[in-house]
Design an enzyme around this catalytic site. Structure first.
Site, mmCIF file in Angstrom:
data_model
loop_
_atom_site.group_PDB
_atom_site.id
_atom_site.type_symbol
_atom_site.label_atom_id
_atom_site.label_comp_id
_atom_site.label_asym_id
_atom_site.label_seq_id
_atom_site.Cartn_x
_atom_site.Cartn_y
_atom_site.Cartn_z
ATOM 1 C CB SER A 202 -4.035 5.186 -4.424
ATOM 2 O OG SER A 202 -4.443 3.829 -4.521
ATOM 3 C CD GLU B 203 -5.821 -0.035 -8.972
ATOM 4 O OE1 GLU B 203 -6.967 0.072 -9.484
ATOM 5 O OE2 GLU B 203 -5.312 0.850 -8.253
ATOM 6 C CE LYS C 225 -4.269 6.978 -7.646
ATOM 7 N NZ LYS C 225 -5.286 6.717 -8.626
ATOM 8 C CG HIS D 106 -0.888 3.416 -7.624
ATOM 9 N ND1 HIS D 106 -2.233 3.244 -7.914
ATOM 10 C CD2 HIS D 106 -0.727 2.975 -6.364
ATOM 11 C CE1 HIS D 106 -2.843 2.702 -6.882
ATOM 12 N NE2 HIS D 106 -1.959 2.533 -5.915
ATOM 13 C CG ASN D 107 -4.461 4.299 -11.050
ATOM 14 O OD1 ASN D 107 -3.995 4.387 -9.911
ATOM 15 N ND2 ASN D 107 -5.594 4.869 -11.381
#
Length: 465
Positions: free
Chosen positions: A113, A174, A167, A170-171
């Site tokens: 990222s 986000e 990840k 994480h997204n």
């Protein structure tokens, strides 16, 4: 990688051939005079790398990765390492790790990222897969990663698809952060009538305190950007795109029974934004409140800051609960404080809050929910008055705040010792004989009532359906 002293061999899968392809343009352009080896075919590329080979694929997730693996396999030797740095769905990484290991090779699926800036200056890197591969790539990945206080924002996440799972979360966070910021922007623009310049100043000021983060920072920059004397952001069509990682996060939460409400609403908000023509049509037919805001604008802006802070904490809290449940399901030994460290620099959701999250897990590695850490408990208590005012005001004024409201509803639900699910269980038992537990009996003992006198005593075995 090259800027950190590594020699990098390159190959482009979609336009092979060195004479007039992508590789030639690169090695004679941005790569000129640097330590790159250009290759026109795959065999030449693989042959140019010292064994055990370390090959990183930065290509579109899905079938393209499987196709590339099949092309590479006949050219590899036992012990060679393939690294997938794309936004791959973690079940695919689970499958590919087992497949490559069965062939004698090693596999790493790593989240990356940071966007264009991170790619050149240092991203956040989340590797998982074959644990035996980590010592061989650790120095490379940690060298190129972003650094915070001298510590690399890269560490081993876990086996199989753990890296790509983190990840994905994480997204999802986000997605939530971006939606929360957009709702704050809409409240200030539509309810308070603030200009882009005024909002730029607010976000710039917020970025100096508890909300200090990459997304708050770039929002202040965006609001200040003008084209022909007008804010460019106001000329952009209000339909949001997405690549699927937020959707994957929501689906995984449903599979694991985790209430990932804020991120789910953020995904649906993008879906609703895409219905532009329908919304324009509906805006001419459906009525909303006619009133306008007459209170203290400055006070409400501060309340919006508090609402944004509290909701952001909920977003992280839900994401961490999802990771904890996934670790149980897939047998991963996740270092939650370490994940916060990996996210502290380079990545899109980097923020000062991550330092507090790392500290929370350092204090209690078995923490079940961030909201229960003393630091965050106090933050939520001090923010909730303004938070409630913002959500209530937005609802009264007809301004949609799906993420801010979902975060508040989760907070109230999580702190409720008793929810109305007792009635829900009675309903399920009434129509489907799904049984229920009783407060006055031991947990794990199930009961069925013949509510109508006509249902009989047979109960369903599908209590959790």
């Amino acid at each position: 990688m090259e800027s950190k002293g590594f020699t990098v061999s390159v190959f482009n899968r979609t336009v092979p051939g060195i004479e007039e392809g992508v590789v030639k343009r690169f090695v004679e352009g941005r790569g000129k005079g640097k330590n790159f080896i250009g290759n026109g075919d795959l065999k030449e590329f693989v042959g140019s790398i010292a064994r055990p080979r370390k090959i990183m694929m930065m290509i579109k997730a899905g079938k393209a990765v499987d196709d590339m693996i099949e092309q590479l396999l006949p050219l590899l030797n036992p012990g060679d390492i393939l690294i997938d740095g794309g936004n791959t769905h973690f079940p695919d990484t689970n499958r590919r790790t087992a497949y490559l290991e069965s062939k004698g090779m090693l596999y790493i699926g790593t989240g990356v990222s940071g966007g264009e800036e991170g790619a050149l200056l240092g991203p956040s890197i989340m590797p998982g897969g074959s644990k035996k591969a980590w010592p061989q790539v650790k120095s490379i990945l940690q060298e190129i990663a972003a650094k915070v206080n001298g510590e690399p924002c890269c560490d081993w996440i876990g086996e199989n698809g753990a890296g790509h799972f983190v990840k994905m979360v994480h997204n999802g966070i986000e997605y939530g952060d971006m939606q929360l910021i957009c709702e704050a922007y809409q409240i200030m623009k539509e309810l308070l009538g603030m200009s882009a310049k005024e909002m730029h100043e607010v976000f710039a000021e917020w970025n100096k305190g508890e909300l200090d983060s990459y997304l708050i920072e770039i929002t202040s920059h965006i609001l200040a950007y003008e084209e022909d004397g007008e804010a460019l952001v106001e000329k952009i069509l209000d339909t949001a795109g997405q690549k699927g990682t937020g959707k994957w996060t929501g689906i995984t939460a449903l599979d694991l029974g985790v209430p990932l409400t804020l991120i789910g609403e953020a995904v649906f908000a993008r879906c609703l934004s895409a219905q532009k023509d329908e919304r324009v049509h509906a805006s001419k037919i459906l009525e909303g409140p006619k009133s306008s805001f007459t209170g203290d604008k400055k006070a409400l802006v501060e309340d919006v800051r508090q609402a944004l802070l509290a909701s952001k904490i909920v977003s992280y809290a839900q994401g961490y609960v999802l990771m904890r449940e996934a670790a149980k399901e897939y047998g991963w030994d996740l270092n939650y404080g370490g994940i916060a460290q990996v996210w502290r620099g380079g990545c899109i959701i980097r923020s000062v809050l991550l330092g507090e999250i790392k500290a929370a897990f350092n204090r209690n590695s078995g923490l079940t929910n961030l909201l229960l850490d003393d630091y965050f408990t106090k933050k939520m208590a001090s923010a909730q008055s303004g938070w409630r005012n913002v959500v209530g005001t937005a609802i009264a004024q007809g301004i949609p705040t799906p993420a801010l409201a979902a975060a508040l509803t989760y907070y109230d639900g999580y702190r409720a010792a008793r929810l109305p699910a007792n009635l829900l269980q009675a309903q399920r038992d009434y129509f489907g004989a799904h049984t229920y537990e009783r407060l006055d009996k031991p947990r794990g003992e199930f009961f069925h009532t013949n509510w109508t006198g006509r249902g009989g005593d047979t109960s369903s075995t599908t209590y959790n359906v």
